[in-house]
Design an enzyme around this catalytic site. Structure first.
Site, PDB file in Angstrom:
ATOM      1  N   HIS A  33      34.093  44.056  49.449  1.00 34.22           N
ATOM      2  CA  HIS A  33      33.423  42.889  50.030  1.00 34.22           C
ATOM      3  C   HIS A  33      34.431  41.799  50.385  1.00 34.22           C
ATOM      4  O   HIS A  33      34.368  41.202  51.470  1.00 34.22           O
ATOM      5  CB  HIS A  33      32.392  42.330  49.035  1.00 34.22           C
ATOM      6  N   HIS A  40      32.488  42.683  40.221  1.00 30.33           N
ATOM      7  CA  HIS A  40      33.933  42.918  40.343  1.00 30.33           C
ATOM      8  C   HIS A  40      34.678  42.140  39.271  1.00 30.33           C
ATOM      9  O   HIS A  40      34.235  41.066  38.819  1.00 30.33           O
ATOM     10  CB  HIS A  40      34.435  42.492  41.724  1.00 30.33           C
TER      11      HIS A  40
END
Length: 342
Positions: free
Chosen positions: A156, A201
Site C-alpha cells: 500500500h 503492517h
C-alpha cells in the site's frame, strides 16, 4: 525560409504540456543510490533483529486502533488511496484525458511502466522474504521472516508513492512538479501510517515501502527510452488504423506529439505539412534521390492546350494554318523553323 527554421517554429508551437521528461541528473542519481542504501539498511536491520524489530513489536502492542478508535472508520476509507486497483483506475482516467489532449500516449505509458516496475520489484521482495504481519505473528520479538507472509515491504505504501508520484513526475512546469511532489509525499506518508494504525503492517514494512516506491520513481528516466520506443510503434499503429478509416487524410499536418518511426525532419514540407502517406507506408509512391516521394509520371497538358468541350462539340473553330503549340516558329529568311524543320 529554410526548412530548419520552419521546424524550430513548429516545435515552439507545440502544446505547453508537451515537455521533456526528467533526466537522470547527478542529483537524481545521488538520491537513487542514497535511497537504495536506506533500503538495504532497513532489510539488514530486520534480518539482524536490531532495535528496528523491537520498535515494530512496541508499536504493535500499543495498538493505535484501540487508542484512537474515533478515526478508525475514516482511516478505513483513507487507506484505499494506497490500494493498487482503485488508485490505478483513477489516475489512469486522468492521464487518459491528458493523452487525448496532447495527442500522444506518453502519460499512460509512464504510469504503466512505473506500476510494472513496482509490481516486479516489490512483489519479488515480498515473496522472497516471506514476512508475516502483526496479526499473524507467532513469536514475540521475532522478525517473522521466511514464514510464508507477503507484507515486507508494504505494498500500500509503495503503491501510494508511485501512483501519486507519477503525477509529479510528468508535471508540465517546475511549480506543478513541486506542488504535486509535496501532495504525493503527504499522501504516501498518510497511507503508510494508516497501515500501522490499523495493525496490518509493521513500522519497518512502511519504511521499506517508502524506499521501494521512491526507488521506482527515481529510476524512471532509465525507462524512458523504452517508453519512447513503445509509444512510437503504438502511434504508428493508431495512425495506420486512422488512415484506413479516413483514407482522404493521406496528406496533412500530423497531430501534435505524433512520432512515426522512420519519419525524419526531411519529410516535413516547407509549409509545415508531413507526408503521412510515406510515413505509414500507404500507397505506391516511390522515393526520389532528394528523399521526397514521387508518383510515376503521367502525361500532362497545360490548360491552354486543352480544347474546351461542350455537349454539342468544341467551341474552338478549327484553323488549318494554326501552328501547334511547342513547334518552332517559321523563319522567312531560311524557310525553316528553329529546330531545322521546313
Amino acid at each position: 525560409m529554410r526548412t530548419d527554421d520552419k521546424l524550430d517554429q513548429m516545435e515552439e508551437q507545440l502544446p505547453t504540456d508537451r515537455v521533456k521528461p526528467p533526466r537522470m541528473t547527478r542529483t537524481r542519481l545521488w538520491l537513487l543510490w542514497g535511497t537504495l542504501a536506506v533500503y538495504i539498511a532497513i532489510v539488514a536491520g530486520v534480518l539482524a533483529d536490531t532495535y528496528l524489530v523491537t520498535l515494530d513489536w512496541q508499536v504493535m502492542f500499543f495498538r493505535p486502533y484501540k487508542q484512537w478508535p474515533s478515526i478508525h472508520a475514516f482511516l478505513d476509507y483513507f487507506v484505499v488511496l494506497g490500494q493498487r486497483g482503485p488508485t490505478a483506475v483513477a489516475v489512469a482516467a486522468w492521464l487518459g484525458w491528458r493523452c487525448w489532449k496532447q495527442r500522444n500516449l506518453h502519460p499512460l505509458l509512464v504510469l504503466g511502466a512505473s506500476l510494472l516496475l513496482l509490481n516486479i520489484t516489490v512483489g519479488a521482495a515480498k515473496l522472497g522474504m516471506g514476512r508475516l504481519g502483526p496479526h499473524y505473528a507467532t513469536t514475540v520479538g521475532s522478525n517473522e521472516m521466511w514464514l510464508g507472509g507477503d507484507i515486507f515491504p508494504s505494498g500500500h505504501t509503495a503503491n501510494a508513492v508511485v501512483t501519486w508520484g507519477v503525477l509529479a513526475y510528468i508535471a508540465t512546469t517546475p511549480l506543478r512538479r513541486r506542488t504535486l511532489s509535496v501532495i504525493a509525499a503527504l499522501g504516501a506518508l498518510g497511507v503508510g501510517m494508516t497501515t500501522v494504525y490499523l495493525g496490518t503492517h509493521w513500522v519497518s514494512d512502511v519504511l521499506l515501502g517508502w524506499a521501494a516506491g521512491l526507488l521506482v520513481l527515481l529510476a524512471m528516466p532509465w525507462v524512458e527510452p523504452g517508453i519512447t520506443w513503445v509509444e512510437d510503434r503504438l502511434m504508428g499503429i493508431l495512425l495506420r488504423l486512422w488512415l484506413r478509416l479516413r483514407p482522404d487524410s493521406l496528406r496533412g499536418p500530423l497531430p501534435a506529439g505524433v512520432l512515426v518511426p522512420g519519419l525524419s525532419p526531411q519529410r516535413v514540407a516547407p509549409d509545415g505539412e508531413v507526408l503521412v502517406r510515406e510515413a505509414v507506408g500507404v500507397g505506391h509512391a516511390t522515393r526520389a534521390p532528394d528523399g521526397w516521394p514521387h508518383h510515376p509520371s503521367r502525361p500532362h497538358t497545360s490548360r491552354a492546350e486543352r480544347t474546351p468541350v461542350t455537349p454539342s462539340g468544341s467551341r474552338r473553330p478549327p484553323h488549318a494554318d494554326r501552328i501547334p503549340r511547342g513547334a518552332a516558329p517559321f523563319t522567312p529568311a531560311t524557310g525553316r523553323g528553329r529546330n531545322g524543320t521546313g
